[in-house]
Design a protein around this motif. Structure first.
Motif, short mmCIF file in Angstrom:
data_model
loop_
_atom_site.label_atom_id
_atom_site.label_comp_id
_atom_site.label_asym_id
_atom_site.label_seq_id
_atom_site.Cartn_x
_atom_site.Cartn_y
_atom_site.Cartn_z
N CYS A 47 0.71 -1.19 -0.06
CA CYS A 47 0.07 -0.16 -0.12
C CYS A 47 0.85 1.18 -0.15
CB CYS A 47 -0.90 -0.08 1.08
SG CYS A 47 -2.07 1.29 1.26
N LYS A 48 0.73 1.94 -1.10
CA LYS A 48 1.70 3.06 -1.22
C LYS A 48 1.24 4.35 -0.25
CE LYS A 48 4.19 1.47 -4.43
NZ LYS A 48 5.51 0.78 -4.00
N THR A 49 -0.07 4.32 -0.12
CA THR A 49 -0.69 5.60 0.78
C THR A 49 -0.13 5.17 2.12
OG1 THR A 49 -2.69 5.43 -0.71
CG2 THR A 49 -2.84 6.46 1.62
N ALA A 50 -0.07 3.95 2.65
CA ALA A 50 0.28 3.90 4.04
C ALA A 50 1.67 4.23 4.02
CB ALA A 50 0.22 2.43 4.50
N HIS A 51 2.51 3.94 3.14
CA HIS A 51 4.03 4.11 3.27
C HIS A 51 4.37 5.88 3.08
CE1 HIS A 51 8.17 3.73 2.54
NE2 HIS A 51 8.11 4.51 1.33
N GLN A 52 3.32 6.31 2.25
CA GLN A 52 3.61 7.73 2.21
C GLN A 52 3.00 8.58 3.43
OE1 GLN A 52 1.28 8.42 -1.63
NE2 GLN A 52 2.97 7.87 -2.69
N CYS A 53 2.13 7.98 4.24
CA CYS A 53 1.64 8.78 5.24
C CYS A 53 2.78 8.55 6.56
CB CYS A 53 0.35 8.20 5.82
SG CYS A 53 -0.97 8.62 4.48
N GLY A 54 3.78 7.33 6.05
CA GLY A 54 4.57 7.38 7.06
C GLY A 54 4.29 6.32 8.30
N MET A 55 3.11 5.44 7.91
CA MET A 55 2.74 4.27 8.83
C MET A 55 3.79 3.29 8.72
SD MET A 55 -1.18 3.97 7.94
CE MET A 55 -2.29 5.59 7.62
N HIS A 56 4.26 2.93 7.69
CA HIS A 56 5.39 1.67 7.78
C HIS A 56 6.77 2.08 8.51
CE1 HIS A 56 3.68 0.20 3.62
NE2 HIS A 56 3.02 -0.33 4.58
N GLN A 57 7.16 3.58 8.48
CA GLN A 57 8.37 3.82 9.20
C GLN A 57 7.97 3.88 10.78
OE1 GLN A 57 9.78 7.81 7.59
NE2 GLN A 57 10.99 7.99 9.55
N TRP A 58 6.82 4.48 11.02
CA TRP A 58 6.53 4.69 12.41
C TRP A 58 6.37 3.00 13.07
CZ3 TRP A 58 1.85 2.84 14.57
CH2 TRP A 58 1.79 3.06 16.12
N LEU A 59 5.91 2.03 12.32
CA LEU A 59 5.89 0.76 12.84
C LEU A 59 7.23 0.22 12.99
CD1 LEU A 59 2.53 -0.49 11.00
CD2 LEU A 59 2.94 -0.30 13.46
N ARG A 60 7.87 0.32 11.81
CA ARG A 60 9.30 -0.17 12.04
C ARG A 60 10.00 0.56 13.16
NH1 ARG A 60 9.47 0.07 5.70
NH2 ARG A 60 8.81 -1.99 5.05
N GLU A 61 9.77 1.50 13.29
CA GLU A 61 10.79 2.53 14.35
C GLU A 61 10.49 2.14 15.79
OE1 GLU A 61 10.63 6.75 13.15
OE2 GLU A 61 12.02 6.17 11.28
N THR A 62 9.07 1.95 16.08
CA THR A 62 8.47 1.70 17.30
C THR A 62 8.17 0.29 17.54
OG1 THR A 62 6.22 2.31 16.58
CG2 THR A 62 7.73 4.12 17.31
N ALA A 63 8.38 -0.80 16.80
CA ALA A 63 8.01 -2.02 16.99
C ALA A 63 8.60 -2.55 18.34
CB ALA A 63 8.39 -2.97 15.66
N GLU A 64 9.84 -2.52 18.61
CA GLU A 64 10.36 -3.03 19.84
C GLU A 64 9.54 -2.34 21.12
OE1 GLU A 64 14.45 -3.76 21.87
OE2 GLU A 64 14.52 -3.56 19.65
N GLU A 65 9.71 -1.25 21.15
CA GLU A 65 9.14 -0.70 22.27
C GLU A 65 7.62 -0.97 22.48
OE1 GLU A 65 8.18 4.07 21.95
OE2 GLU A 65 9.94 3.51 20.71
N ASN A 66 6.93 -0.84 21.52
CA ASN A 66 5.36 -1.03 21.51
C ASN A 66 5.02 -2.74 21.44
OD1 ASN A 66 4.37 1.26 21.73
ND2 ASN A 66 5.23 1.62 19.71
#
Length: 127
Positions: A47-66
């Motif tokens: 999904c390009k929209t989720a990627h462009q909104c920063g969702m993938h980046q946020w999930l990858r960056e916060t996966a361990e803490e969350n």
């Protein structure tokens, strides 16, 4: 909100589809951050929209803490057989980040899918 968008929201309701409208990418990301709770699992699609909104980046960056479980077949270095296994496991994730190829005025969601990772998860998976 436009009259066409209001009609679409009503069509979705008739199909038991919940719809939320946000004004921009930042609001979409903020809403997803509110919805996805620590300890939940998330399945990525292309999904390009989720990627462009920063969702993938946020999930990858916060996966361990969350304590997120990510089914992310788009990480660098993943070969085709591993990608297929990740897609299979991701079908039952709590959340599916995906898009649609088209949405009709009647509220019908149209998807074309090369490997069925989206349509199988949409039809069978996320709680």
């Amino acid at each position: 909100m436009s009259a066409d968008l209001n009609k679409l929201i009503k069509a979705f309701k008739r199909r038991n589809i919940t719809c939320e409208v946000v004004p921009d990418r930042a609001a979409a990301l903020k809403r997803m951050q509110e919805l996805i709770k620590p300890g939940q699992s998330v399945n990525f699609t292309g999904c390009k929209t989720a990627h462009q909104c920063g969702m993938h980046q946020w999930l990858r960056e916060t996966a361990e803490e969350n304590n997120f479980t990510l089914y992310d077949p788009y990480r660098p270095g993943i070969d085709w057989p591993e990608r297929i296994e990740i897609n299979k496991k991701g079908i039952l994730a709590d959340w599916l980040l995906t898009g649609a190829n088209a949405i009709t005025k009647a509220g019908e969601i149209v998807n074309l899918d090369g490997t069925s990772n989206r349509v199988s998860a949409i039809g069978f998976g996320p709680s």
